[in-house]
Design an enzyme around this catalytic site. Sequence first.
Site, PDB file in Angstrom:
ATOM      1  CE  LYS A 288      -4.465   1.095   1.991  1.00  0.00           C
ATOM      2  NZ  LYS A 288      -5.292   1.099   2.646  1.00  0.00           N
ATOM      3  CD  GLU A 366     -19.047  -1.200   9.229  1.00  0.00           C
ATOM      4  OE1 GLU A 366     -18.222  -1.089   8.762  1.00  0.00           O
ATOM      5  OE2 GLU A 366     -19.252  -3.091   8.744  1.00  0.00           O
ATOM      6  NE  ARG A 394     -21.783  -2.288   5.276  1.00  0.00           N
ATOM      7  CZ  ARG A 394     -20.739  -3.777   4.215  1.00  0.00           C
ATOM      8  NH1 ARG A 394     -19.510  -2.479   4.993  1.00  0.00           N
ATOM      9  NH2 ARG A 394     -20.516  -4.465   3.547  1.00  0.00           N
TER      10      ARG A 394
END
Length: 619
Positions: A288, A366, A394
């Site tokens: 990343k 979540e 969610r």
Amino acid sequence: AASDVYKRQLDDSINHEKISNMTLPELKELCRELRRCILNTVSENGGHLASNLGTVELTAALHFVFDVKEDRIVWDVGHQAYAHKLLTGRYSEFSTLRSLNGISGFTRRKESTADAFISGHSSTSISAAFGIASAMRLQGRRGSVAAVIGDGALTGGMAYEGLNNAGKSKAPLVVILNDNAMSISKSTGALALYLAHIRSTKKYYCAKEHVKSLLSAVPVVGDKLERTIRTAKGLIKDAIYDSSNMFENFGFQYIGPVNGHDLEDLIEALQVAKIMRRPCVVHVFTTKGKGWKPAEENPGEYHAVTKKSSAPSGETFTEAFGRELERIGKSDSRVCGVTAAMKYATGMNYFKNACPERFFDVGIAEQHAVTFAAGLAVEGMLPVFAVYSTFLQRGFDQIVHDCAIENTHVTLAVDRAGFTGEDGETHQGIFDAAMLASIPNTTVFSPASAEELRLCLSEALYNTDGIAAVRYPKGGENGSVEPSVSWDWSGKRGGTLAVSYGRLSANMTAAAREASQRGEPVDWLRLVRISPIPEEALRTSLSYKRVVFFEEGILQGGIGERFGAALLEMGYSGGFEVVGVDGQFVPAGTVAQQLELFGLDRASMSARLTNLPGGNHAT
């Protein structure tokens, strides 16, 4: 400004045909220019940096192998698709990234036919891609579908529902696992350890390269030797990995791990996967932030970069929450912090550093986070789940079923409530107030300042039963208020009353003063506890001939609608108006632009309160 090389390599005519005919050196140069463009644009406009720098070679390889006119590429979350946008006809518009009427920071079907599916929330790509592949099969089309999903998104249960369903099919589905050991915070849990084990198995690479070097000196004699080699490679891989691969147990063919920054290896792996025309996982490991040292060394810090002109000054609401939870956690051993892979983004890093044994990062899950917090609560702990408003959606079922029904005391720290600016439709926090207010045994606070946030957090933890939510916006406060945990009122009893809550309070009070200077006095009433609405605030409002409610959220089911309904039940016969988001999604733009768009900036409020032109926004 773009360099000459940049202009030579990238333009709106770049497509699969051109990319697939590039030489390896040309592809590498193209990747360098993609990185340069992404870095320059994100530095000016803000956006997701580290994730996009890490997927440049992967994107180039995907467009070398897959033709989006016939094939489909689905990006999980979509915040890593900037290079994809540049390679699909949006180069000339890329400078408008994340601006009003500009290029979205995520994939959007209405923006380009090259964007196969809308994105913004994680763990959805496999399900969507399998649906697309199934539709193509039913229509007799020969295209293939690629779903790019990160290892962080694999902590979400929906990804496994998709794997389980698709693995039993014959669909030409290629799942590219972009394994960078990161979500926004580092990936956690058993899956992260499993993938780390695969990544660290260098014996496989050494054995593979050794076999390749030996075979290069031996002439290939017929299919028998070829079959023998394939069998031997399979035996070597099984021996090194000790057991069958998790993805193969789901029914997927497994290819990898592959160096996600080696174009030659990537192209070879993707070509093989596409030829198979069956469910296949290509396991790619990437860095990343690749190509820019600061982002490589601290990808979490450079996950999302703030636009130059919009960097907040002073303490933000997120920092105020994080510091206050840290302070409370140090003095109360019952307090626990829960995050869904967003430790830094929600300010939970302060609590984690102070109380590491009571800090829980559950990954991008979540739904699990809410029920996990409920489990902590029923045994006497005081869990605080810090989550963005858009992602709290969610966990709606878990809030209702696992918390509210039995009045379980869980505190929700709802960050990014209201307009969030440049992230666009998928990330605006306009639904949480209406959503939470509809659930029994739920109390919702919406502070307008950092000091008020601190008071509300304490009130939520220690003086509230059931679910207690403290919602606050992105950035910092825009005006001073007298802190409260219930409501506040100017107390003059004029003919018109302006009502609002949260960040809008400063605009509303200023607008009320301006309107009063033009004519009939306008009072204001500021809610802090927005659900249940304080009864005294309602009774105070009954004496006014006209009430105008300003809401930074949806009107249908919102607090303004509930406020008006409660007034009617109490016999109110005056005029009532609500100004806010009426039946639409909020486009990307600055927060100031979004407030003006929906009549919630100070000037529009003032015009509305004095019935001047320009005050005719959604009601």
